[in-house]
Design a protein around this motif. Structure first.
Motif, mmCIF file in Angstrom:
data_model
loop_
_atom_site.group_PDB
_atom_site.id
_atom_site.type_symbol
_atom_site.label_atom_id
_atom_site.label_comp_id
_atom_site.label_asym_id
_atom_site.label_seq_id
_atom_site.Cartn_x
_atom_site.Cartn_y
_atom_site.Cartn_z
ATOM 1 N N LEU A 1 -8.409 -5.323 -4.002
ATOM 2 C CA LEU A 1 -7.849 -4.297 -5.014
ATOM 3 C C LEU A 1 -8.435 -3.100 -4.480
ATOM 4 C CD1 LEU A 1 -6.109 -4.838 -7.353
ATOM 5 C CD2 LEU A 1 -6.812 -6.916 -6.451
ATOM 6 N N ASP A 2 -9.522 -2.917 -3.884
ATOM 7 C CA ASP A 2 -10.121 -1.556 -3.570
ATOM 8 C C ASP A 2 -9.164 -0.978 -2.480
ATOM 9 O OD1 ASP A 2 -12.194 -1.650 -5.470
ATOM 10 O OD2 ASP A 2 -13.755 -2.284 -3.686
ATOM 11 N N ALA A 3 -8.898 -1.917 -1.544
ATOM 12 C CA ALA A 3 -8.027 -1.212 -0.501
ATOM 13 C C ALA A 3 -6.678 -0.850 -0.962
ATOM 14 C CB ALA A 3 -7.961 -2.116 0.673
ATOM 15 N N LEU A 4 -6.076 -1.446 -1.993
ATOM 16 C CA LEU A 4 -4.945 -1.220 -2.317
ATOM 17 C C LEU A 4 -4.891 -0.009 -3.279
ATOM 18 C CD1 LEU A 4 -1.911 -1.998 -2.819
ATOM 19 C CD2 LEU A 4 -2.534 -3.601 -4.851
ATOM 20 N N ALA A 5 -6.059 0.359 -3.957
ATOM 21 C CA ALA A 5 -6.357 1.522 -4.952
ATOM 22 C C ALA A 5 -6.314 2.579 -4.068
ATOM 23 C CB ALA A 5 -7.520 1.377 -5.514
ATOM 24 N N LYS A 6 -6.943 2.525 -2.828
ATOM 25 C CA LYS A 6 -6.897 3.633 -1.733
ATOM 26 C C LYS A 6 -5.537 3.846 -0.980
ATOM 27 C CE LYS A 6 -11.911 3.027 -1.180
ATOM 28 N NZ LYS A 6 -13.077 2.185 -0.210
ATOM 29 N N ARG A 7 -4.701 2.670 -1.182
ATOM 30 C CA ARG A 7 -3.345 2.770 -0.549
ATOM 31 C C ARG A 7 -3.748 2.852 1.121
ATOM 32 N NH1 ARG A 7 -3.139 3.368 -5.608
ATOM 33 N NH2 ARG A 7 -1.104 4.295 -6.639
ATOM 34 N N ASP A 8 -4.821 1.965 1.575
ATOM 35 C CA ASP A 8 -5.084 1.942 2.787
ATOM 36 C C ASP A 8 -4.383 0.430 3.340
ATOM 37 O OD1 ASP A 8 -6.312 1.340 5.336
ATOM 38 O OD2 ASP A 8 -8.296 1.761 4.384
ATOM 39 N N GLY A 9 -3.357 0.745 3.874
ATOM 40 C CA GLY A 9 -2.341 -0.379 4.183
ATOM 41 C C GLY A 9 -2.829 -1.170 5.474
ATOM 42 N N ALA A 10 -3.627 -0.846 6.417
ATOM 43 C CA ALA A 10 -3.998 -1.464 7.566
ATOM 44 C C ALA A 10 -5.245 -2.314 7.073
ATOM 45 C CB ALA A 10 -4.639 -0.397 8.529
ATOM 46 N N HIS B 1 2.249 -10.731 -7.183
ATOM 47 C CA HIS B 1 2.412 -9.424 -7.806
ATOM 48 C C HIS B 1 2.392 -8.550 -6.592
ATOM 49 C CE1 HIS B 1 1.595 -6.206 -11.334
ATOM 50 N NE2 HIS B 1 2.380 -5.652 -10.521
ATOM 51 N N ILE B 2 1.166 -8.603 -5.943
ATOM 52 C CA ILE B 2 1.110 -7.812 -4.752
ATOM 53 C C ILE B 2 2.346 -7.724 -3.738
ATOM 54 C CG2 ILE B 2 -0.323 -7.487 -2.649
ATOM 55 C CD1 ILE B 2 -2.842 -8.140 -4.373
ATOM 56 N N VAL B 3 2.713 -9.075 -3.592
ATOM 57 C CA VAL B 3 3.941 -9.198 -2.623
ATOM 58 C C VAL B 3 5.138 -8.501 -3.244
ATOM 59 C CG1 VAL B 3 5.406 -11.119 -1.743
ATOM 60 C CG2 VAL B 3 3.090 -11.436 -1.805
ATOM 61 N N ASP B 4 5.259 -8.853 -4.515
ATOM 62 C CA ASP B 4 6.444 -8.032 -5.194
ATOM 63 C C ASP B 4 6.292 -6.936 -5.207
ATOM 64 O OD1 ASP B 4 7.389 -10.764 -6.036
ATOM 65 O OD2 ASP B 4 6.662 -10.619 -7.992
ATOM 66 N N VAL B 5 5.017 -6.267 -5.391
ATOM 67 C CA VAL B 5 4.945 -4.623 -5.025
ATOM 68 C C VAL B 5 5.487 -4.109 -3.792
ATOM 69 C CG1 VAL B 5 3.320 -2.890 -4.767
ATOM 70 C CG2 VAL B 5 3.491 -4.525 -6.782
ATOM 71 N N ALA B 6 5.424 -5.005 -2.825
ATOM 72 C CA ALA B 6 5.847 -4.600 -1.343
ATOM 73 C C ALA B 6 7.371 -4.229 -1.547
ATOM 74 C CB ALA B 6 5.825 -5.818 -0.465
ATOM 75 N N GLY B 7 8.310 -4.672 -2.416
ATOM 76 C CA GLY B 7 9.570 -4.278 -2.698
ATOM 77 C C GLY B 7 10.605 -4.781 -1.622
ATOM 78 N N ALA C 1 0.782 -1.246 -0.164
ATOM 79 C CA ALA C 1 -0.060 0.033 0.068
ATOM 80 C C ALA C 1 0.835 1.283 -0.058
ATOM 81 C CB ALA C 1 -0.939 0.133 1.244
ATOM 82 N N GLN C 2 2.055 1.164 0.465
ATOM 83 C CA GLN C 2 2.873 2.323 0.646
ATOM 84 C C GLN C 2 3.906 2.437 -0.578
ATOM 85 O OE1 GLN C 2 5.532 1.882 3.949
ATOM 86 N NE2 GLN C 2 3.843 1.142 5.394
ATOM 87 N N ARG C 3 4.107 1.238 -1.367
ATOM 88 C CA ARG C 3 5.014 1.353 -2.455
ATOM 89 C C ARG C 3 4.423 1.183 -3.896
ATOM 90 N NH1 ARG C 3 9.341 -2.236 1.127
ATOM 91 N NH2 ARG C 3 9.848 -0.835 2.613
ATOM 92 N N ILE C 4 3.318 0.903 -4.031
ATOM 93 C CA ILE C 4 2.753 0.739 -5.323
ATOM 94 C C ILE C 4 2.478 1.912 -6.108
ATOM 95 C CG2 ILE C 4 0.288 0.593 -4.822
ATOM 96 C CD1 ILE C 4 -0.344 -1.423 -6.609
ATOM 97 N N LEU D 1 -5.717 -3.338 4.033
ATOM 98 C CA LEU D 1 -5.178 -4.370 3.009
ATOM 99 C C LEU D 1 -4.755 -5.614 3.655
ATOM 100 C CD1 LEU D 1 -4.745 -5.204 -0.005
ATOM 101 C CD2 LEU D 1 -2.444 -3.815 0.038
ATOM 102 N N ALA D 2 -3.657 -5.146 4.845
ATOM 103 C CA ALA D 2 -3.168 -6.392 5.337
ATOM 104 C C ALA D 2 -4.062 -7.187 6.125
ATOM 105 C CB ALA D 2 -2.511 -5.595 6.778
#
Length: 232
Positions: free
Chosen positions: A196-205, A150-156, A110-113, A207-208
């Motif tokens: 995907l909605d949570a990720l689009a909103k960059r809501d890390g808590a 992909h989501i895991v990879d986006v975590a960087g 959520a922080q890095r995508i 999404l986790a």
């Protein structure tokens, strides 16, 4: 012969009868086992497979021997070949670790995508929706795996990515065995939409939490199937 005019199943049979026949057959059988088409513990009916692939028994036997060395298949004299059973306790232990990895990945992703990665994930999600609508279970399952990785990879975090990929490969066959549950399939797609909605909103808590819950729901279904309790 125009290959494009042939059915997919006919093209597959011709491919299996070509060069390196036993290797192609082994690949097809490996896919059937990993995707749950040949479930854990199932007896392998050589006559049926020979008819299905339009091949003789010799290359089939060679392919099965290859899968025996890989641990996907077992062989006992007078009993023939059988799909290797799954270690239920190992799968349960792996899922416990995966739950935490999914949760961690959600907070970081959520922080890095970036917008480009988000667009790609949405495209893959739309493909999953299409596969679900068309009843293409195997294609859906593969797209599902790509979205999670992909989501895991986006975590960087390369350590997180490698660990997740390695553990997912160990439960691939168990997940394939549980992939026939129609109700869970629809439920899972809905959970993916929320993720995907949570990720689009960059809501890390959020999404986790959603990723962990999704992983736990998947684990519960897989363990139910492995315990022989699936009634759906």
């Amino acid at each position: 012969m125009d290959m494009k005019s042939l059915s997919a199943e006919t093209r597959k049979r011709i491919s299996l009868r070509g060069t390196g026949m036993y290797a192609a057959i082994a690949e097809r059988l490996r896919e059937m086992i990993l995707e749950g088409e040949l479930p854990p513990g199932a007896h392998i009916d050589e006559k049926t497979l020979c008819e299905q692939f339009d091949i003789s028994r010799t290359p089939l036997r060679e392919a099965l021997k290859t899968l025996v060395t890989e641990g996907h298949v077992t062989h006992r004299q007078h009993m023939g070949f059988q799909v290797a059973p799954i270690d239920r306790d190992e799968i349960a232990a792996i899922f416990e670790v995966l739950h935490g990895l999914e949760e961690t990945a959600g907070r970081l992703a959520a922080q890095r995508i970036d917008d480009k990665q988000m667009k790609m994930l949405l495209e893959r999600h739309r493909a999953m929706e299409t596969y679900h609508r068309e009843g293409k279970r195997t294609a859906y399952y593969r797209a599902n795996q790509k979205v999670h990785q992909h989501i895991v990879d986006v975590a960087g975090n390369p350590v997180l990515s490698d660990m997740y990929s390695s553990l997912m490969s160990k439960i691939h066959r168990a997940r394939g065995a549980a992939n026939a549950d129609v109700l869970r399939w629809a439920e899972s797609l809905g959970e993916h939409s929320d993720i995907l909605d949570a990720l689009a909103k960059r809501d890390g808590a959020c999404l986790a939490r959603l990723l962990r819950e999704h992983s736990e729901h998947t684990a519960a279904e897989v363990m139910k199937v492995l315990d022989g309790k699936s009634g759906t």
